[in-house]
Design a protein around this motif. Structure first.
Motif, PDB file in Angstrom:
ATOM      1  N   SER A 165      25.182  53.403  34.662  1.00 57.26           N
ATOM      2  CA  SER A 165      25.074  52.175  33.881  1.00 57.26           C
ATOM      3  C   SER A 165      26.012  52.153  32.679  1.00 57.26           C
ATOM      4  O   SER A 165      25.986  51.203  31.898  1.00 57.26           O
ATOM      5  N   SER A 166      26.848  53.180  32.521  1.00 58.81           N
ATOM      6  CA  SER A 166      27.774  53.252  31.391  1.00 58.81           C
ATOM      7  C   SER A 166      29.190  53.313  31.934  1.00 58.81           C
ATOM      8  O   SER A 166      29.727  54.385  32.193  1.00 58.81           O
ATOM      9  N   LEU A 167      29.789  52.139  32.109  1.00 58.02           N
ATOM     10  CA  LEU A 167      31.064  52.065  32.799  1.00 58.02           C
ATOM     11  C   LEU A 167      32.254  52.321  31.891  1.00 58.02           C
ATOM     12  O   LEU A 167      33.370  52.480  32.373  1.00 58.02           O
ATOM     13  N   GLY A 168      32.044  52.334  30.571  1.00 58.23           N
ATOM     14  CA  GLY A 168      33.140  52.568  29.653  1.00 58.23           C
ATOM     15  C   GLY A 168      34.041  51.356  29.551  1.00 58.23           C
ATOM     16  O   GLY A 168      33.781  50.298  30.124  1.00 58.23           O
ATOM     17  N   SER A 169      35.143  51.518  28.829  1.00 58.96           N
ATOM     18  CA  SER A 169      36.053  50.398  28.588  1.00 58.96           C
ATOM     19  C   SER A 169      37.345  50.526  29.382  1.00 58.96           C
ATOM     20  O   SER A 169      38.300  49.788  29.137  1.00 58.96           O
ATOM     21  N   GLN A 170      37.390  51.446  30.343  1.00 60.60           N
ATOM     22  CA  GLN A 170      38.626  51.660  31.076  1.00 60.60           C
ATOM     23  C   GLN A 170      38.908  50.523  32.045  1.00 60.60           C
ATOM     24  O   GLN A 170      38.017  49.849  32.533  1.00 60.60           O
ATOM     25  N   ASP A 171      40.195  50.351  32.352  1.00 61.75           N
ATOM     26  CA  ASP A 171      40.614  49.599  33.527  1.00 61.75           C
ATOM     27  C   ASP A 171      40.835  50.614  34.639  1.00 61.75           C
ATOM     28  O   ASP A 171      41.353  51.715  34.395  1.00 61.75           O
ATOM     29  N   ASN A 188      37.411  49.172  44.541  1.00 60.83           N
ATOM     30  CA  ASN A 188      36.734  48.840  43.292  1.00 60.83           C
ATOM     31  C   ASN A 188      37.762  48.524  42.217  1.00 60.83           C
ATOM     32  O   ASN A 188      38.855  49.098  42.195  1.00 60.83           O
ATOM     33  N   VAL A 189      37.394  47.605  41.324  1.00 65.22           N
ATOM     34  CA  VAL A 189      38.182  47.289  40.148  1.00 65.22           C
ATOM     35  C   VAL A 189      37.255  47.316  38.949  1.00 65.22           C
ATOM     36  O   VAL A 189      36.237  46.616  38.931  1.00 65.22           O
ATOM     37  N   PHE A 190      37.565  48.170  37.957  1.00 61.31           N
ATOM     38  CA  PHE A 190      36.822  48.239  36.698  1.00 61.31           C
ATOM     39  C   PHE A 190      37.595  47.447  35.654  1.00 61.31           C
ATOM     40  O   PHE A 190      38.799  47.627  35.490  1.00 61.31           O
ATOM     41  N   MET A 191      36.853  46.589  34.919  1.00 62.00           N
ATOM     42  CA  MET A 191      37.507  45.764  33.901  1.00 62.00           C
ATOM     43  C   MET A 191      36.445  45.189  32.974  1.00 62.00           C
ATOM     44  O   MET A 191      35.402  44.713  33.439  1.00 62.00           O
ATOM     45  N   ASN A 192      36.684  45.274  31.663  1.00 59.59           N
ATOM     46  CA  ASN A 192      35.765  44.702  30.672  1.00 59.59           C
ATOM     47  C   ASN A 192      34.334  45.224  30.827  1.00 59.59           C
ATOM     48  O   ASN A 192      33.361  44.497  30.662  1.00 59.59           O
ATOM     49  N   ALA A 212      47.784  54.195  56.704  1.00 61.84           N
ATOM     50  CA  ALA A 212      48.519  53.657  55.571  1.00 61.84           C
ATOM     51  C   ALA A 212      47.643  52.726  54.741  1.00 61.84           C
ATOM     52  O   ALA A 212      46.899  51.896  55.280  1.00 61.84           O
ATOM     53  N   TYR A 213      47.749  52.863  53.420  1.00 61.81           N
ATOM     54  CA  TYR A 213      46.992  52.034  52.476  1.00 61.81           C
ATOM     55  C   TYR A 213      47.936  51.602  51.364  1.00 61.81           C
ATOM     56  O   TYR A 213      49.006  52.184  51.168  1.00 61.81           O
ATOM     57  N   ALA A 214      47.516  50.590  50.628  1.00 57.61           N
ATOM     58  CA  ALA A 214      48.330  50.146  49.492  1.00 57.61           C
ATOM     59  C   ALA A 214      47.452  49.444  48.472  1.00 57.61           C
ATOM     60  O   ALA A 214      46.438  48.819  48.819  1.00 57.61           O
ATOM     61  N   ILE A 215      47.854  49.584  47.212  1.00 61.06           N
ATOM     62  CA  ILE A 215      47.278  48.833  46.096  1.00 61.06           C
ATOM     63  C   ILE A 215      48.419  48.049  45.463  1.00 61.06           C
ATOM     64  O   ILE A 215      49.462  48.617  45.146  1.00 61.06           O
ATOM     65  N   GLU A 216      48.211  46.755  45.289  1.00 65.72           N
ATOM     66  CA  GLU A 216      49.231  45.887  44.709  1.00 65.72           C
ATOM     67  C   GLU A 216      48.592  45.061  43.606  1.00 65.72           C
ATOM     68  O   GLU A 216      47.520  44.482  43.818  1.00 65.72           O
ATOM     69  N   TRP A 217      49.205  45.034  42.438  1.00 66.24           N
ATOM     70  CA  TRP A 217      48.611  44.224  41.375  1.00 66.24           C
ATOM     71  C   TRP A 217      49.657  43.667  40.425  1.00 66.24           C
ATOM     72  O   TRP A 217      50.733  44.225  40.235  1.00 66.24           O
ATOM     73  N   ASP A 218      49.308  42.510  39.856  1.00 64.03           N
ATOM     74  CA  ASP A 218      50.088  41.882  38.804  1.00 64.03           C
ATOM     75  C   ASP A 218      49.093  41.346  37.779  1.00 64.03           C
ATOM     76  O   ASP A 218      47.945  41.809  37.731  1.00 64.03           O
ATOM     77  N   ASN A 219      49.499  40.388  36.964  1.00 67.67           N
ATOM     78  CA  ASN A 219      48.596  39.891  35.929  1.00 67.67           C
ATOM     79  C   ASN A 219      47.502  38.976  36.473  1.00 67.67           C
ATOM     80  O   ASN A 219      46.554  38.650  35.750  1.00 67.67           O
ATOM     81  N   GLN A 220      47.610  38.581  37.729  1.00 63.03           N
ATOM     82  CA  GLN A 220      46.650  37.643  38.291  1.00 63.03           C
ATOM     83  C   GLN A 220      45.606  38.275  39.221  1.00 63.03           C
ATOM     84  O   GLN A 220      44.459  37.822  39.283  1.00 63.03           O
ATOM     85  N   ALA A 221      45.978  39.328  39.952  1.00 66.43           N
ATOM     86  CA  ALA A 221      45.065  39.837  40.973  1.00 66.43           C
ATOM     87  C   ALA A 221      45.407  41.273  41.356  1.00 66.43           C
ATOM     88  O   ALA A 221      46.534  41.739  41.166  1.00 66.43           O
ATOM     89  N   PRO A 235      40.589  38.699  41.731  1.00 66.27           N
ATOM     90  CA  PRO A 235      41.272  37.999  40.632  1.00 66.27           C
ATOM     91  C   PRO A 235      41.029  38.687  39.299  1.00 66.27           C
ATOM     92  O   PRO A 235      39.980  39.295  39.067  1.00 66.27           O
ATOM     93  N   LEU A 236      42.017  38.599  38.409  1.00 66.71           N
ATOM     94  CA  LEU A 236      41.937  39.212  37.086  1.00 66.71           C
ATOM     95  C   LEU A 236      41.894  38.142  36.012  1.00 66.71           C
ATOM     96  O   LEU A 236      42.601  37.129  36.096  1.00 66.71           O
ATOM     97  N   SER A 237      41.106  38.398  34.975  1.00 68.42           N
ATOM     98  CA  SER A 237      41.025  37.462  33.851  1.00 68.42           C
ATOM     99  C   SER A 237      42.048  37.785  32.769  1.00 68.42           C
ATOM    100  O   SER A 237      42.233  36.996  31.839  1.00 68.42           O
ATOM    101  N   ARG A 238      42.701  38.932  32.888  1.00 73.76           N
ATOM    102  CA  ARG A 238      43.728  39.353  31.935  1.00 73.76           C
ATOM    103  C   ARG A 238      44.560  40.441  32.586  1.00 73.76           C
ATOM    104  O   ARG A 238      44.159  41.034  33.595  1.00 73.76           O
ATOM    105  N   PRO A 239      45.746  40.753  32.033  1.00 75.99           N
ATOM    106  CA  PRO A 239      46.525  41.884  32.564  1.00 75.99           C
ATOM    107  C   PRO A 239      45.763  43.200  32.383  1.00 75.99           C
ATOM    108  O   PRO A 239      45.071  43.395  31.375  1.00 75.99           O
ATOM    109  N   LEU A 240      45.907  44.101  33.329  1.00 75.33           N
ATOM    110  CA  LEU A 240      45.297  45.417  33.217  1.00 75.33           C
ATOM    111  C   LEU A 240      46.093  46.288  32.251  1.00 75.33           C
ATOM    112  O   LEU A 240      47.290  46.114  32.068  1.00 75.33           O
TER     113      LEU A 240
END
Length: 289
Positions: A165-171, A188-192, A212-221, A235-240
């Motif tokens: 229950s203590s996820l911290g402030s990390q992205d 999983n995506v940790f944010m806020n 094969a796997y991949a993670i792709e991200w920008d300021n939106q998703a 979707p992201l509410s802010r840049p990571l």
């Protein structure tokens, strides 16, 4: 998992390897120096003159009990003259392990083997490079051969979770292969201070062969790919925040009930007390600052 790290600097690596070679009589198998290089192997005869340093801020998983003492781990920085980026000492901040029988081997061509020994808790690597976006492409043959063993490839900015229950402030962005669900992968995506967890069906056993796997991200998703197909978009509410790359094999050994319920409990006796190996290959690196 819980880490309190003792770091062996690159300047001391030759002494570590010499000591490891001298301790060959206490090992179960010979050193695979032609692999071409053992990046990290902890032995009973580590020199006492090596000094500890502060652990990296990101952890695999913290303790549910606030203030619980971290367990000791050994960490080794790497000095490798190979041309592959993943095997270069400058790419990695630290390798670390909670056991004296775990091993990381550089296989060359951006490939590594992570082996966790029976009854041990974790072996992992954290990059010295921070990433701000782009695409990480990788192949994995996971160690999901039994419940309680997790293979993870993830990015984290630090200040990680300290309990269920203590996820911290990390992205954080996660791919986690669990031994109690070998034909699925957890994304999983940790944010806020919140997480967005979702299991993705693979249609195969992740421990049986490399995929094969991949993670792709920008300021939106953030997008997750399996064998070239996009399987999830968050979707992201802010840049990571800037994040380091982590690769690890860890177990729920010594974990709290919620962790064991999530990942299962390893039965090393049923496996004949044989170690578990995962193979990682980086095929594409994201942007770094």
């Amino acid at each position: 998992m819980r880490f309190s790290l003792t770091t062996v600097t690159a300047t001391a690596l030759s002494l570590l390897l010499a000591t490891t070679h001298a301790a060959e009589s206490i090992k179960d198998e010979p050193l695979a120096m032609s692999t071409p290089f053992i990046l990290a192997r902890q032995q009973a005869l580590l020199p006492s003159s090596l000094t500890p340093s502060a652990p990296p801020s990101a952890k695999l998983r913290g303790s549910e009990k606030e203030g619980e003492k971290d367990e000791e781990a050994l960490a080794v920085s790497v000095d490798n003259s190979g041309s592959d980026k993943m095997g270069q000492q400058s790419f990695w901040n630290v390798f670390y392990s909670t056991g004296d029988r775990n091993m990381i081997r550089d296989l060359g061509n951006n490939r590594m083997s992570f082996t966790i020994a029976p009854w041990e808790e974790s072996i992992a690597a954290q990059s010295s490079v921070k990433y701000y976006g782009g695409r990480l492409g990788f192949k994995v043959k996971s160690g999901a051969v039994m419940p309680g063993v997790i293979t993870a490839v993830y990015f984290s900015s630090g200040d990680g979770r300290t309990g269920d229950s203590s996820l911290g402030s990390q992205d954080e962005i996660d791919f986690e292969f669990k031994g109690n669900e070998p034909s699925r992968v957890q994304t999983n995506v940790f944010m806020n201070g919140q997480e967005a967890l979702q299991m993705v069906d693979l249609g195969y056993d992740s421990s049986s062969s490399e995929h094969a796997y991949a993670i792709e991200w920008d300021n939106q998703a953030v997008k997750f790919f399996v064998d070239g197909t996009e399987r999830r978009s968050v979707p992201l509410s802010r840049p990571l925040q800037a994040m380091e790359l982590h690769m690890s094999v860890w177990t729920t050994t010594g974990g709290w009930p919620g962790l064991i319920q999530w990942g299962g409990s390893p039965d090393w006796n049923a496996r004949g007390n044989q170690p578990v190996e995962s193979i990682f290959e980086i095929t594409e690196y994201p942007s770094s600052g």
